[in-house]
Design an enzyme around this catalytic site. Structure first.
Site, PDB file in Angstrom:
ATOM      1  N   GLU A 265       0.830  -1.185  -0.074  1.00  0.00           N
ATOM      2  CA  GLU A 265       0.114   0.047   0.105  1.00  0.00           C
ATOM      3  C   GLU A 265       0.812   1.334   0.083  1.00  0.00           C
ATOM      4  O   GLU A 265       1.439   1.816   1.054  1.00  0.00           O
ATOM      5  CB  GLU A 265      -0.983   0.027   1.102  1.00  0.00           C
ATOM      6  CG  GLU A 265      -1.936  -1.201   1.365  1.00  0.00           C
ATOM      7  CD  GLU A 265      -3.115  -0.857   0.466  1.00  0.00           C
ATOM      8  OE1 GLU A 265      -3.254   0.015  -0.160  1.00  0.00           O
ATOM      9  OE2 GLU A 265      -3.836  -2.024   0.329  1.00  0.00           O
ATOM     10  N   CYS A 299      -2.212   9.370   2.379  1.00  0.00           N
ATOM     11  CA  CYS A 299      -1.851   8.762   1.097  1.00  0.00           C
ATOM     12  C   CYS A 299      -3.184   8.924  -0.030  1.00  0.00           C
ATOM     13  O   CYS A 299      -2.748   9.145  -1.243  1.00  0.00           O
ATOM     14  CB  CYS A 299      -1.983   7.085   1.119  1.00  0.00           C
ATOM     15  SG  CYS A 299      -3.366   6.495   1.903  1.00  0.00           S
TER      16      CYS A 299
HETATM   17  P1  NAD Z   1       8.228   4.950   4.876  1.00  0.00           P
HETATM   18  O1  NAD Z   1       8.313   4.083   3.738  1.00  0.00           O
HETATM   19  O2  NAD Z   1       9.394   5.996   5.114  1.00  0.00           O
HETATM   20  O3  NAD Z   1       8.169   3.824   6.181  1.00  0.00           O
HETATM   21  C1  NAD Z   1       7.299   2.840   6.140  1.00  0.00           C
HETATM   22  C2  NAD Z   1       7.705   1.874   7.151  1.00  0.00           C
HETATM   23  O4  NAD Z   1       8.583   1.085   6.482  1.00  0.00           O
HETATM   24  C3  NAD Z   1       8.173   2.329   8.318  1.00  0.00           C
HETATM   25  O5  NAD Z   1       7.531   1.386   9.456  1.00  0.00           O
HETATM   26  C4  NAD Z   1       9.555   2.043   8.440  1.00  0.00           C
HETATM   27  O6  NAD Z   1      10.426   1.880   9.402  1.00  0.00           O
HETATM   28  C5  NAD Z   1       9.850   0.979   7.421  1.00  0.00           C
HETATM   29  N1  NAD Z   1      11.040   0.777   6.538  1.00  0.00           N
HETATM   30  C6  NAD Z   1      11.908   2.002   6.209  1.00  0.00           C
HETATM   31  N2  NAD Z   1      12.927   1.241   5.390  1.00  0.00           N
HETATM   32  C7  NAD Z   1      12.534  -0.120   5.410  1.00  0.00           C
HETATM   33  C8  NAD Z   1      13.343  -0.950   4.766  1.00  0.00           C
HETATM   34  N3  NAD Z   1      14.437  -1.083   4.140  1.00  0.00           N
HETATM   35  N4  NAD Z   1      12.963  -2.369   5.075  1.00  0.00           N
HETATM   36  C9  NAD Z   1      11.731  -2.563   5.695  1.00  0.00           C
HETATM   37  N5  NAD Z   1      11.036  -1.647   6.502  1.00  0.00           N
HETATM   38  C10 NAD Z   1      11.473  -0.354   6.254  1.00  0.00           C
HETATM   39  O7  NAD Z   1       6.843   5.687   4.917  1.00  0.00           O
HETATM   40  P2  NAD Z   1       6.595   6.891   5.861  1.00  0.00           P
HETATM   41  O8  NAD Z   1       7.211   7.952   5.557  1.00  0.00           O
HETATM   42  O9  NAD Z   1       6.299   6.440   7.085  1.00  0.00           O
HETATM   43  O10 NAD Z   1       4.857   7.253   5.418  1.00  0.00           O
HETATM   44  C11 NAD Z   1       4.409   7.972   4.204  1.00  0.00           C
HETATM   45  C12 NAD Z   1       4.227   6.991   3.210  1.00  0.00           C
HETATM   46  O11 NAD Z   1       3.116   6.024   3.232  1.00  0.00           O
HETATM   47  C13 NAD Z   1       3.566   8.023   1.788  1.00  0.00           C
HETATM   48  O12 NAD Z   1       4.004   7.713   0.585  1.00  0.00           O
HETATM   49  C14 NAD Z   1       2.118   7.471   1.681  1.00  0.00           C
HETATM   50  O13 NAD Z   1       1.622   7.503   0.650  1.00  0.00           O
HETATM   51  C15 NAD Z   1       2.240   6.135   2.114  1.00  0.00           C
HETATM   52  N6  NAD Z   1       0.927   5.653   2.606  1.00  0.00           N
HETATM   53  C16 NAD Z   1       0.183   4.717   1.930  1.00  0.00           C
HETATM   54  C17 NAD Z   1      -0.713   4.315   2.387  1.00  0.00           C
HETATM   55  C18 NAD Z   1      -1.834   3.202   1.578  1.00  0.00           C
HETATM   56  O14 NAD Z   1      -2.539   2.957   2.001  1.00  0.00           O
HETATM   57  N7  NAD Z   1      -1.497   3.363  -0.130  1.00  0.00           N
HETATM   58  C19 NAD Z   1      -1.541   4.615   3.649  1.00  0.00           C
HETATM   59  C20 NAD Z   1      -0.675   5.463   4.282  1.00  0.00           C
HETATM   60  C21 NAD Z   1       0.524   5.920   3.927  1.00  0.00           C
END
Ligand code: NAD
Length: 515
Positions: A265, A299
C-alpha cells in the site's frame, strides 16, 4: 513533559517518566536502541522507547509462530468473539487513543478519533467475517467427485506501517489477520511508537484475559534495520507493507525473492477533476479538505487539481477564500483544522518542493512558507499551498511524484478526455475524483477508458475511505487491497481439494493410463 501530554499518556497507561518498552511477544521488553517520540506541535520529547535487538526480534518471531500454531485451531467464530472484545476495549478508549494520535502524529482531534473509529469499524466487520470466510464447492467433471476450495489460516503476518495512520492501518490488518486465524507481528513507524504501544496494550489485555497467547498480536518497534529483518525473515508468511514507493519497491523485491506473500500500500498522487456542471458548493470544500486535511499527509490527499476552463476562475477564487480562512494550531484543540507536519524532515520535503516550483516559474497562488509566529515556530507548521505550474505535461516531476505535504498543483483542461489522460499519466494509481452531474461523464470516468486508480470517486473527494470496500491502489501504489471487499482472501492459504467418493479413480480430461 507538559501536563497536556502527560495526561494523555497516563490515561493510556504509559509512564511519561520511565523508558517505555517497545517490544511485546506475550511479555513486554526491549533492550535495543532507544527511540524518541517527538511531539510535532511543540517539539517536546514525549517518551523514550526501548526497541528490539536482533535477538529479541528473532525470539518475538519464534513466539509469533508458536502463537499461530495454537491460534489456527481456534474456531473462526471464537476468534470473532475476541475481535468483538477488542472492539469494545478500543471503543472504551476511543477519545484517549484519538488524542494520542493527535499528540504524536499531529493530525487534528476529529481525525485522530476517526482513526480509532476505523479500527472499531473493521473489528465489527471482521466479527461478521469470522462466520463468513467461506470456500466453495466446485462442480467436478468426474462422477462421484467433489472439488472444494478451502481457506485455512496462513501463518505469521507482519504489518509494517507508515507514520500517517499510526492506528487504523494496523487495525485493518490485525482484524482480518486474526479473523483468518493468523498470528500478527507489528513493526510500526519509528516516529509513532507510543500509538503502537497503547494499541498493543489494549489488544493484549483482551488476549490475556481470554487465555490466548499475547504473541497472536505482537509488537516490535525499531527503525529500518528491524523492518528489513522482518521482511527478510522466512518465518513471515505475509508482509503487509504500508509506506513510500521507495521502501515498498525494496520490500516487494525482498519478499518475492523468498517467495513470500506481500501486500503493498504505497504512495498516492491523487487528482480531482472538476467539470463545468459540477456543484461548486460541494466540490470546493471537498478539494479543500482533500488538499489541506491532515496537512496533506494522507496517502489519498488531493495533490493535483484539474479545472475545466469554464469554471476555473470561479473555482480558484472560492478555493483561495477557504485557504485564507485556515488558522493553524494545536491539533488537540477542537477548533483547529490545520495541524503540523509530522517531522522536521517533512518540512524539508515541503520546502524543496516549493523551491522547485519557483525554479520552474510556477505561480504560487497562496502559501509557500512556514508559520513563524510563536508558539507555532516550536512545531512543524507550514502554509497550505496552491501552485499553478506553467507546464501541464503530467510526466514532469512536479506532477508525477508524490510530495507528502499540503501542496496542490492546479491546471486547466478543455475536455474530459484530456483530464482523464492527465489523471492516468502518473506512475501512481491510488485515488481519483470527478465532480459532475452529467451521467455521460460518470460513465466515462468509471469505465474502461476512465480513471485507472484503485479508488474512483464521483462527487466525493479523493481523501478518506470507508472500511466496507477493499482499499488500495494500482500501478506504483502497489496493487494491494486491504480492509473490506475480498481483501480477507489474501490473509488465508487456499487449497483446491478434490475428493473422490466413488468406487473408481478416473483421471481428469478423460486421460487413460491403464497398464
Ligand atoms: P516509509 O516508507 O518511510 O516507512 C514505512 C515503514 O517502512 C516504516 O515502518 C519504516 O520504519 C519501514 N522501513 C523503512 N525502510 C525499510 C526497509 N528498508 N525495509 C523494511 N522496512 C523499512 O513511509 P512513511 O514516510 O512512514 O509514510 C508515508 C508514505 O506512506 C507515503 O508515501 C504515503 O502515501 C504512504 N501511505 C500509503 C497508504 C496506502 O494505503 N496506500 C497509507 C498510508 C501511507
Amino acid at each position: 513533559l507538559s501536563t497536556r501530554a502527560s495526561d494523555i499518556l497516563t490515561s493510556l497507561g504509559i509512564s511519561s517518566t520511565t523508558e517505555a518498552s517497545g517490544v511485546y511477544d506475550g511479555k513486554w521488553g526491549g533492550s535495543g536502541e532507544l527511540m524518541q517520540s517527538v511531539c510535532p506541535t511543540t517539539g517536546e520529547v514525549l517518551a523514550r522507547v526501548k526497541t528490539a535487538t536482533p535477538q529479541e526480534l528473532h525470539e518475538a518471531l519464534e513466539k509469533t509462530r508458536e502463537a499461530y500454531v495454537f491460534f489456527r485451531n481456534i474456531p473462526a467464530p471464537r476468534r470473532g468473539e475476541l475481535l468483538r472484545q477488542i472492539r469494545e476495549a478500543l471503543g472504551a478508549k476511543r477519545e484517549e487513543l484519538g488524542a494520542l494520535v493527535s499528540l504524536e502524529m499531529g493530525k487534528i482531534r476529529t481525525e485522530g478519533v476517526g482513526e480509532v473509529q476505523e479500527f472499531v469499524d473493521i473489528c465489527d466487520y471482521a466479527v461478521g467475517l469470522s462466520r463468513m470466510m467461506n470456500g466453495r464447492v466446485v462442480a467436478s467433471e468426474r462422477p462421484g467427485h467433489s472439488i472444494l476450495e478451502v481457506p485455512n489460516p496462513l501463518g505469521v503476518v507482519a504489518v509494517l506501517s507508515a507514520f500517517n495512520f499510526p492506528v487504523a492501518v494496523y487495525g485493518w490488518n490485525l482484524a482480518l489477520s486474526m479473523a483468518a486465524g493468523n498470528a500478527t507481528i507489528w513493526k510500526p513507524s519509528p516516529t509513532t511508537p507510543l500509538c503502537s504501544i497503547a494499541v498493543t496494550r489494549i489488544v493484549s489485555g483482551v488476549l490475556e484475559r481470554n487465555g490466548i497467547p499475547g504473541a497472536v498480536a505482537g509488537l516490535v518497534t525499531g527503525g529500518k534495520d528491524v523492518g528489513s529483518a522482518v521482511v527478510e525473515s522466512k518465518d513471515v508468511d505475509l508482509v503487509s507493507f504500508t509506506g513510500s514507493e521507495h521502501v515498498g519497491r525494496i520490500v516487494g523485491k525482498t519478499v518475492m525473492s523468498r517467495f513470500g506473500k506481500v501486500i503493498l500500500e504505497l504512495g498516492g498522487n491523487n487528482a480531482s477533476v472538476i467539470m463545468p456542471d459540477a456543484d461548486l458548493s460541494l466540490a470546493v470544500p471537498a478539494v479543500f479538505f482533500g488538499a489541506v486535511g491532515t496537512a496533506g499527509q494522507r496517502c489519498t490527499s488531493t495533490r493535483r487539481l484539474y479545472l475545466h476552463r469554464q469554471i476555473a476562475d470561479e473555482f480558484m477564487g472560492r478555493l483561495k477564500k477557504l485557504y485564507a480562512s485556515v488558522v493553524p494550531g494545536d491539533p488537540l484543540d477542537s477548533a483547529t483544522l490545520l495541524g503540523p507536519m509530522h517531522t522536521k524532515d517533512a518540512v524539508g520535503i515541503y520546502h524543496n518542493a516549493i523551491k522547485h516550483l519557483k525554479e520552474i516559474d510556477a505561480e504560487i497562488v497562496t502559501g509557500g512558507k512556514n508559520y513563524e509566529q510563536s508558539p507555532l515556530d516550536a512545531g512543524n507548521f507550514v502554509q497550505p499551498t496552491i501552485a499553478i505550474p506553467k507546464s501541464v505535461n503530467p510526466t514532469d516531476q512536479i506532477w508525477s511524484t508524490e510530495t507528502f505535504a499540503p501542496i496542490l498543483n492546479a491546471a486547466v483542461f478543455d475536455d474530459l478526455e484530456e483530464a482523464i489522460g492527465w489523471n492516468n499519466a502518473v506512475p501512481q494509481g491510488l485515488s481519483s475524483s470527478i465532480w459532475t452531474r452529467d451521467l455521460r461523464n460518470v460513465g466515462k470516468w468509471i469505465g474502461p477508458s476512465g480513471s485507472d486508480a484503485g479508488i474512483v470517486n464521483v462527487n466525493v473527494g479523493t481523501s478518506g475511505a470507508e472500511i466496507g470496500a477493499a482499499f488500495g491502489g494500482n500501478k506504483s501504489t502497489g496493487w494491494g487491497r486491504e480492509s473490506g471487499g475480498d481483501a480477507w482472501k489474501e490473509y488465508v492459504r487456499w487449497s483446491a481439494c478434490t475428493i473422490n467418493f466413488s468406487d473408481a479413480a478416473p483421471l481428469a480430461q478423460g486421460v487413460s493410463f491403464a497398464a
